[in-house]
Design a protein around this motif. Structure first.
Motif, short mmCIF file in Angstrom:
data_model
loop_
_atom_site.label_atom_id
_atom_site.label_comp_id
_atom_site.label_asym_id
_atom_site.label_seq_id
_atom_site.Cartn_x
_atom_site.Cartn_y
_atom_site.Cartn_z
N THR A 65 0.85 -1.10 -0.19
CA THR A 65 -0.05 0.24 0.19
C THR A 65 0.94 1.00 -0.05
O THR A 65 0.29 2.20 -0.50
N LYS A 66 2.00 1.21 0.37
CA LYS A 66 3.08 2.26 0.41
C LYS A 66 3.38 2.71 -1.08
O LYS A 66 3.87 3.82 -1.09
N ASN A 67 3.10 1.83 -1.85
CA ASN A 67 3.32 2.26 -3.29
C ASN A 67 2.09 2.80 -3.96
O ASN A 67 2.24 3.36 -5.09
N SER A 68 0.97 2.93 -3.16
CA SER A 68 -0.23 3.47 -3.69
C SER A 68 0.10 4.95 -3.89
O SER A 68 0.61 5.81 -3.08
N GLN A 69 -0.38 5.33 -5.27
CA GLN A 69 -0.37 7.03 -5.58
C GLN A 69 -0.92 7.95 -4.51
O GLN A 69 -0.45 8.93 -4.12
N LYS A 70 -2.13 7.27 -3.98
CA LYS A 70 -3.01 8.09 -2.99
C LYS A 70 -2.27 8.14 -1.83
O LYS A 70 -2.11 9.26 -1.33
N TYR A 71 -1.61 7.22 -1.19
CA TYR A 71 -0.88 7.32 -0.03
C TYR A 71 0.44 8.23 -0.20
O TYR A 71 0.60 8.95 0.69
N ILE A 72 1.09 8.20 -1.16
CA ILE A 72 2.26 8.78 -1.66
C ILE A 72 1.93 10.25 -1.35
O ILE A 72 2.89 11.04 -0.95
N HIS A 73 0.83 10.69 -1.97
CA HIS A 73 0.68 12.17 -1.93
C HIS A 73 0.02 12.48 -0.77
O HIS A 73 0.73 13.66 -0.25
N ARG A 120 3.18 13.12 1.62
CA ARG A 120 4.20 13.99 1.31
C ARG A 120 3.75 15.46 2.11
O ARG A 120 4.32 16.23 2.39
N SER A 178 -10.17 5.17 -0.16
CA SER A 178 -10.19 5.02 -1.64
C SER A 178 -11.35 3.84 -1.90
O SER A 178 -11.12 2.81 -1.43
#
Length: 134
Positions: free
Chosen positions: A19-27, A30, A57
């Motif tokens: 899940t840490k590769n999920s774009q939602k999590y990444i954004h 930050r 999500s």
């Protein structure tokens, strides 16, 4: 701001998905202090304690919005599964890897009254070309 993030169904059913590769999590991570809900059980109201906001999500959007409304905190749904309470039994018949989710507990989380009363704290983002929009 401290946020609890509820990922979508793929992250619940497929334990190997990072899940840490999920774009939602990444954004989100930050800008904010973000923790990921582990889905080791069906989320409940106690999971909102200590957080300023809940985000989710799709499948996770159902939990984020309903639990945030119950706690009176900010909720963010990204293409949330608004009618998961009506679909969970059929999803559980087809999907493997979600046997730790209690369908009746999930259904009981939805409160139209609380969603309405706390609507000013709930934010919904929709992508109209999403394949799973209900």
């Amino acid at each position: 701001m401290k946020i609890l993030y509820f990922p979508g169904l793929a992250h619940v059913a497929e334990r190997a998905v990072n899940t840490k590769n999920s774009q939602k999590y990444i954004h989100l991570s930050r800008l904010y202090d973000v923790e990921i809900y582990p889905y080791n059980r069906t989320p409940d109201a106690s999971d909102a304690k200590g957080y300023d906001a809940l985000a989710g999500s799709s499948f996770g959007g159902y939990f984020a919005l309903n639990l945030a409304a119950a706690a009176g905190i900010r909720g963010i749904g990204i293409n949330p599964s608004f009618f998961l309470d009506q679909r969970i039994h059929s999803i559980m018949e087809k999907e493997t890897g979600i046997d730790h989710i209690d369908a009746e507990k999930l259904i009981s989380l939805k409160s139209t009254e609380l969603l309405t009363a706390n609507s000013s704290k709930l934010h919904i983002f929709m992508n109209m070309d999403d394949d799973v929009i209900e």
